[in-house]
Design a protein around this motif. Structure first.
Motif, short mmCIF file in Angstrom:
data_model
loop_
_atom_site.label_atom_id
_atom_site.label_comp_id
_atom_site.label_asym_id
_atom_site.label_seq_id
_atom_site.Cartn_x
_atom_site.Cartn_y
_atom_site.Cartn_z
N LEU A 192 -12.34 0.99 -14.36
CA LEU A 192 -12.78 0.51 -15.67
C LEU A 192 -14.23 0.88 -15.98
O LEU A 192 -14.49 1.43 -17.07
CB LEU A 192 -12.56 -1.00 -15.79
N PRO A 193 -15.19 0.62 -15.09
CA PRO A 193 -16.56 1.06 -15.42
C PRO A 193 -16.67 2.58 -15.56
O PRO A 193 -17.49 3.07 -16.34
CB PRO A 193 -17.41 0.53 -14.27
N GLU A 217 -4.00 0.23 -17.82
CA GLU A 217 -5.43 -0.07 -17.97
C GLU A 217 -6.12 0.97 -18.84
O GLU A 217 -6.93 0.63 -19.73
CB GLU A 217 -6.09 -0.15 -16.60
N PHE A 221 -7.86 0.24 -22.44
CA PHE A 221 -9.25 0.62 -22.70
C PHE A 221 -9.35 1.49 -23.94
O PHE A 221 -10.21 1.26 -24.81
CB PHE A 221 -9.84 1.35 -21.49
N ILE A 226 -10.50 -4.55 -24.23
CA ILE A 226 -11.27 -4.61 -22.99
C ILE A 226 -10.85 -5.79 -22.13
O ILE A 226 -10.83 -5.70 -20.90
CB ILE A 226 -12.78 -4.65 -23.30
N ASP A 227 -10.49 -6.90 -22.74
CA ASP A 227 -10.04 -8.05 -21.96
C ASP A 227 -8.80 -7.72 -21.14
O ASP A 227 -8.70 -8.07 -19.96
CB ASP A 227 -9.75 -9.25 -22.87
N ALA A 229 -7.84 -4.67 -20.27
CA ALA A 229 -8.23 -3.67 -19.27
C ALA A 229 -8.91 -4.33 -18.08
O ALA A 229 -8.66 -3.99 -16.92
CB ALA A 229 -9.15 -2.62 -19.90
N ARG A 230 -9.77 -5.31 -18.36
CA ARG A 230 -10.46 -6.03 -17.29
C ARG A 230 -9.48 -6.81 -16.42
O ARG A 230 -9.59 -6.84 -15.19
CB ARG A 230 -11.51 -6.97 -17.89
N LYS A 231 -8.50 -7.43 -17.06
CA LYS A 231 -7.48 -8.18 -16.32
C LYS A 231 -6.68 -7.25 -15.41
O LYS A 231 -6.42 -7.57 -14.24
CB LYS A 231 -6.55 -8.87 -17.31
N GLN A 233 -7.66 -4.35 -14.19
CA GLN A 233 -8.52 -3.90 -13.10
C GLN A 233 -8.65 -4.98 -12.03
O GLN A 233 -8.62 -4.68 -10.83
CB GLN A 233 -9.91 -3.54 -13.63
N HIS A 234 -8.75 -6.23 -12.46
CA HIS A 234 -8.81 -7.34 -11.51
C HIS A 234 -7.54 -7.39 -10.65
O HIS A 234 -7.61 -7.54 -9.42
CB HIS A 234 -8.99 -8.66 -12.26
N ASN A 237 -7.57 -4.58 -8.24
CA ASN A 237 -8.53 -4.79 -7.16
C ASN A 237 -8.05 -5.82 -6.15
O ASN A 237 -8.37 -5.73 -4.96
CB ASN A 237 -9.89 -5.19 -7.74
#
Length: 290
Positions: A192-193, A217, A221, A226-227, A229-231, A233-234, A237
């Protein structure tokens, strides 16, 4: 849409020989199930640096043969501290039909930058393929600066970098200075980053089993969600953490086995999977994929 590449694994039998059928099954799974955009063949995930030259050639042959007609991108990693081998492999894969090659920075001997530049210029000198630099400082000990990349990119055949580096300041500077160069992120856990810094795509080992979530994801993005995409990625991970804690290479292969793919074994000196590792891999499969 930004492209997603799986770093292809190599299947081995219990004696450490290449398992051709298993390797073909992993290529097919990536194409048919993961619907991957491309394969990075002969990288760290493929246990490449424990293979002899003839074995490397065989993996390159298997991958391009099995991918025939699929219209995915193939990148052949030919790099080696042995420049003669790297040049031989570059010519070999070019003759096989690979249009893009990659080469890890030469490692172990603390080469200076002029030696590194010579290495890359030599690899592409006698072939028509384009080259992507493979920068992975954590494993090679070789860090390239912004000016180093600028000098490498003076060679028109060097079109970009597989950037497996946690220095995201340098990544942002690279993208800003070289907007037309191909930058592929190499850390799955930081997809994501990397997307936020406008990479062109990503190459990773966990995409062998987690491609669909990674592609979702990327889609989120690009849609500005973004929310979501962040979820995603979490969630990825969490999976990556479990894979790392259980021994990533053996566990990836064991999870693929649970998914019906004959992924084989790791090659020594990597340890064979213990009963505990096998049990851990089954739990990961049941948690994330069942």
């Amino acid at each position: 849409m930004k492209k997603l590449y799986a770093a292809l694994m190599t299947a081995f039998d219990e004696s450490g020989n290449i398992d051709e059928q298993g390797t073909r099954e992993m290529v097919r799974y990536n194409i048919d199930v993961n619907q991957i955009d491309g394969l990075y063949v002969g990288g760290s995930t493929g246990e490449n640096f424990m293979l002899g030259t003839a074995e490397k050639k065989r993996v390159f042959e298997i991958a391009i043969d099995e991918a025939k007609g699929s219209n995915i991108d193939l990148i052949a990693q030919v790099g080696s501290p042995n420049l003669h081998e790297a040049k031989e492999l570059a010519k070999y894969v070019t003759d096989l039909g690979y249009e893009t090659i990659s080469a890890v920075t030469p490692f172990y001997y603390n080469f200076n930058f002029e030696e590194i530049k010579h290495y890359y210029d030599e690899i592409v000198k006698d072939v028509d393929t384009k080259l992507v630099v493979y920068s992975i400082p954590a494993l090679t000990g070789v860090s390239l600066s912004l000016d180093n990349f600028a000098k490498l990119f003076e060679n028109e055949k060097i079109i970009g970098v597989k950037y497996t580096n946690a220095d995201f300041y340098l990544l942002e500077r690279l993208r800003d200075r070289f907007p037309d160069k191909l930058i592929l992120s190499g850390f799955d856990e930081m997809l994501l980053p990397a997307l936020a810094l406008d990479v062109d795509g990503a190459i990773g080992s966990t995409f062998n089993i987690n491609a669909q979530k990674a592609k979702a994801e990327i889609s989120a993005f690009e849609a500005g969600d973004i929310d979501k995409a962040r979820k995603l990625q979490h969630e990825s991970n969490d999976l990556i953490t479990d894979l790392l804690n259980n021994g990533i290479y053996a566990t990836l292969k064991l999870v693929l086995q649970e998914l019906g793919v004959n992924a084989g074994y790791t090659r020594e000196p990597m340890a064979k999977a213990t009963p505990e590792v096998k049990a851990g891999a089954k739990k990961i499969y049941e948690k994330y994929f069942k």
